[in-house]
Design a protein around this motif. Structure first.
Motif, PDB file in Angstrom:
ATOM      1  N   ALA A  85       0.828  -1.212   0.000  1.00  0.00           N
ATOM      2  CA  ALA A  85       0.000   0.000   0.000  1.00  0.00           C
ATOM      3  C   ALA A  85       0.859   1.258   0.000  1.00  0.00           C
ATOM      4  N   ALA A  86       2.000   1.196   0.678  1.00  0.00           N
ATOM      5  CA  ALA A  86       2.830   2.391   0.839  1.00  0.00           C
ATOM      6  C   ALA A  86       3.789   2.637  -0.313  1.00  0.00           C
ATOM      7  N   ARG A  87       4.199   1.592  -1.011  1.00  0.00           N
ATOM      8  CA  ARG A  87       5.295   1.711  -1.980  1.00  0.00           C
ATOM      9  C   ARG A  87       5.067   2.781  -3.054  1.00  0.00           C
ATOM     10  N   PRO A  88       3.896   2.876  -3.683  1.00  0.00           N
ATOM     11  CA  PRO A  88       3.719   3.931  -4.699  1.00  0.00           C
ATOM     12  C   PRO A  88       3.869   5.329  -4.132  1.00  0.00           C
ATOM     13  N   HIS A  89       3.443   5.516  -2.903  1.00  0.00           N
ATOM     14  CA  HIS A  89       3.482   6.838  -2.287  1.00  0.00           C
ATOM     15  C   HIS A  89       4.887   7.165  -1.767  1.00  0.00           C
ATOM     16  N   ILE A  90       5.632   6.140  -1.388  1.00  0.00           N
ATOM     17  CA  ILE A  90       7.050   6.337  -1.059  1.00  0.00           C
ATOM     18  C   ILE A  90       7.774   6.862  -2.289  1.00  0.00           C
ATOM     19  N   GLU A  91       7.471   6.282  -3.445  1.00  0.00           N
ATOM     20  CA  GLU A  91       8.090   6.730  -4.695  1.00  0.00           C
ATOM     21  C   GLU A  91       7.686   8.166  -5.015  1.00  0.00           C
ATOM     22  N   ASP A  92       6.419   8.516  -4.743  1.00  0.00           N
ATOM     23  CA  ASP A  92       5.947   9.886  -4.998  1.00  0.00           C
ATOM     24  C   ASP A  92       6.737  10.890  -4.158  1.00  0.00           C
ATOM     25  N   THR A  97      10.748  15.185  -3.627  1.00  0.00           N
ATOM     26  CA  THR A  97      11.736  15.825  -2.755  1.00  0.00           C
ATOM     27  C   THR A  97      13.180  15.478  -3.085  1.00  0.00           C
ATOM     28  N   GLY A  98      13.407  14.311  -3.677  1.00  0.00           N
ATOM     29  CA  GLY A  98      14.775  13.871  -3.926  1.00  0.00           C
ATOM     30  C   GLY A  98      15.483  13.390  -2.683  1.00  0.00           C
ATOM     31  N   GLU A  99      14.714  13.186  -1.603  1.00  0.00           N
ATOM     32  CA  GLU A  99      15.312  12.785  -0.328  1.00  0.00           C
ATOM     33  C   GLU A  99      14.869  11.373   0.058  1.00  0.00           C
ATOM     34  N   SER A 100      15.555  10.815   1.053  1.00  0.00           N
ATOM     35  CA  SER A 100      15.305   9.435   1.478  1.00  0.00           C
ATOM     36  C   SER A 100      13.952   9.304   2.177  1.00  0.00           C
ATOM     37  N   VAL A 101      13.250   8.213   1.881  1.00  0.00           N
ATOM     38  CA  VAL A 101      11.929   7.960   2.451  1.00  0.00           C
ATOM     39  C   VAL A 101      11.948   6.597   3.127  1.00  0.00           C
ATOM     40  N   HIS A 102      11.342   6.519   4.330  1.00  0.00           N
ATOM     41  CA  HIS A 102      11.340   5.289   5.115  1.00  0.00           C
ATOM     42  C   HIS A 102       9.929   4.910   5.543  1.00  0.00           C
ATOM     43  N   LEU A 103       9.672   3.608   5.541  1.00  0.00           N
ATOM     44  CA  LEU A 103       8.449   3.050   6.118  1.00  0.00           C
ATOM     45  C   LEU A 103       8.874   2.215   7.315  1.00  0.00           C
ATOM     46  N   ALA A 104       8.296   2.494   8.488  1.00  0.00           N
ATOM     47  CA  ALA A 104       8.724   1.812   9.712  1.00  0.00           C
ATOM     48  C   ALA A 104       7.533   1.355  10.533  1.00  0.00           C
ATOM     49  N   VAL A 105       7.721   0.245  11.237  1.00  0.00           N
ATOM     50  CA  VAL A 105       6.731  -0.268  12.183  1.00  0.00           C
ATOM     51  C   VAL A 105       7.422  -0.433  13.531  1.00  0.00           C
ATOM     52  N   ARG A 106       6.603  -0.606  14.575  1.00  0.00           N
ATOM     53  CA  ARG A 106       7.183  -0.820  15.902  1.00  0.00           C
ATOM     54  C   ARG A 106       7.608  -2.268  16.075  1.00  0.00           C
ATOM     55  N   SER A 107       8.762  -2.443  16.670  1.00  0.00           N
ATOM     56  CA  SER A 107       9.243  -3.768  17.064  1.00  0.00           C
ATOM     57  C   SER A 107       9.815  -3.636  18.465  1.00  0.00           C
ATOM     58  N   GLY A 108       9.009  -4.003  19.468  1.00  0.00           N
ATOM     59  CA  GLY A 108       9.444  -3.808  20.845  1.00  0.00           C
ATOM     60  C   GLY A 108       9.555  -2.333  21.169  1.00  0.00           C
ATOM     61  N   LEU A 109      10.733  -1.918  21.615  1.00  0.00           N
ATOM     62  CA  LEU A 109      10.974  -0.508  21.933  1.00  0.00           C
ATOM     63  C   LEU A 109      11.774   0.176  20.841  1.00  0.00           C
ATOM     64  N   THR A 110      11.719  -0.380  19.631  1.00  0.00           N
ATOM     65  CA  THR A 110      12.427   0.191  18.488  1.00  0.00           C
ATOM     66  C   THR A 110      11.484   0.308  17.299  1.00  0.00           C
ATOM     67  N   VAL A 111      11.948   1.013  16.275  1.00  0.00           N
ATOM     68  CA  VAL A 111      11.269   0.991  14.984  1.00  0.00           C
ATOM     69  C   VAL A 111      12.039   0.050  14.073  1.00  0.00           C
ATOM     70  N   LEU A 112      11.297  -0.704  13.288  1.00  0.00           N
ATOM     71  CA  LEU A 112      11.858  -1.627  12.314  1.00  0.00           C
ATOM     72  C   LEU A 112      11.542  -1.086  10.932  1.00  0.00           C
ATOM     73  N   TYR A 113      12.578  -0.937  10.101  1.00  0.00           N
ATOM     74  CA  TYR A 113      12.390  -0.366   8.769  1.00  0.00           C
ATOM     75  C   TYR A 113      12.027  -1.449   7.755  1.00  0.00           C
ATOM     76  N   LEU A 114      10.835  -1.315   7.155  1.00  0.00           N
ATOM     77  CA  LEU A 114      10.351  -2.276   6.172  1.00  0.00           C
ATOM     78  C   LEU A 114      10.723  -1.884   4.753  1.00  0.00           C
ATOM     79  N   GLU A 115      10.741  -0.599   4.479  1.00  0.00           N
ATOM     80  CA  GLU A 115      11.038  -0.103   3.136  1.00  0.00           C
ATOM     81  C   GLU A 115      11.910   1.139   3.258  1.00  0.00           C
ATOM     82  N   LYS A 116      12.796   1.313   2.267  1.00  0.00           N
ATOM     83  CA  LYS A 116      13.587   2.531   2.194  1.00  0.00           C
ATOM     84  C   LYS A 116      13.899   2.830   0.739  1.00  0.00           C
TER      85      LYS A 116
END
Length: 246
Positions: A85-92, A97-116
């Motif tokens: 669901a997020a991938r097309p909008h990450i590309e947008d 912006t030309g800058e790095s985009v991240h998709l993250a979820v919670r894993s315990g007391l950290t964030v886990l990066y699923l997409e970059k």
């Protein structure tokens, strides 16, 4: 009772796999023994089995995580649906912006990066499959802001460690930041994770407006057009939430 005898076989295998960090391309048998705290013979035997299953691979005399783990991870329904669901909008956002985009979820007391999706001009500590603290990242803060208060209490109890001189380490200051997230709908983190970089994140909601993830755009502070970053990431966040709830 020895450490080995107190842990099940499955627990020992998990301990070995868990010692691999995001920057570890390969680890020697001796390093696996040191990090896991298990006996050398036990580590060797389990590594041989994990290699046979494809969960580990040999790289010269070292071991590295196997592609089988990646294949299994891609089957996790919640994360797969979210990433798709997020991938097309990450590309947008990246194109806007030309800058790095991240998709993250919670894993315990950290964030886990699923997409970059990242700019080659930027070197960042985050990577797909990597973890960073909830309290010092923009993605972590927006997830915390929309999670039960008990999670924030757990984060504070775990210690608000400083990654840079600008990392928030006072519980009261963190609480104020989370209130600002709920008020504004986004959060801008300035150099709390890495000096010279800022990040703008928005929450992603599922059914019943439950927080499921966070989306962020990151840029060096010297060239960041903050209003543009906020506009792009907020638009993307709204569209991803619509895709997840529509």
């Amino acid at each position: 009772m020895t450490v080995d005898s107190a842990i099940s076989l499955l627990g020992k295998a998990q301990r070995i796999v868990d010692v691999f960090g995001t920057e570890d391309d390969g680890l020697s048998l001796g390093e696996l023994v040191r990090r896991s705290g298990l006996a050398k013979a036990t580590v060797y035997r389990i590594c041989q089995e994990l290699t046979g299953w494809g969960l580990l691979e040999r790289s010269g005399t070292d071991y590295r995580l196997g592609l089988r783990l990646f294949e299994i991870g891609q089957r996790v329904p919640r994360h797969r649906i979210l990433a798709e669901a997020a991938r097309p909008h990450i590309e947008d956002v990246f194109l806007a912006t030309g800058e790095s985009v991240h998709l993250a979820v919670r894993s315990g007391l950290t964030v886990l990066y699923l997409e970059k999706l990242g700019s080659r001009r930027v070197s960042r500590p985050s990577r797909v499959g990597g973890h960073l603290p909830l309290h010092s990242t923009s993605t972590g803060k927006v997830i915390l802001a929309h999670s039960p208060q008990s999670l924030t209490i757990d984060v504070v109890r775990g210690g608000l460690t400083a990654a840079t001189p600008y990392t928030v380490t006072q519980p009261g200051h963190l609480t104020a930041q989370l209130a600002r997230v709920r008020r504004d709908g986004y959060f801008t983190e300035f150099e709390e994770t890495r000096l010279g970089y800022l990040s703008v994140a928005v929450p992603l909601f599922g059914p019943q407006r439950s927080i499921v993830a966070a989306l962020a755009v990151t840029a060096p502070t010297h060239r960041a057009n903050v209003p543009k970053l906020i506009s792009a990431i907020r638009t993307a966040g709204e569209r991803v939430t619509t895709a997840l709830t529509g």
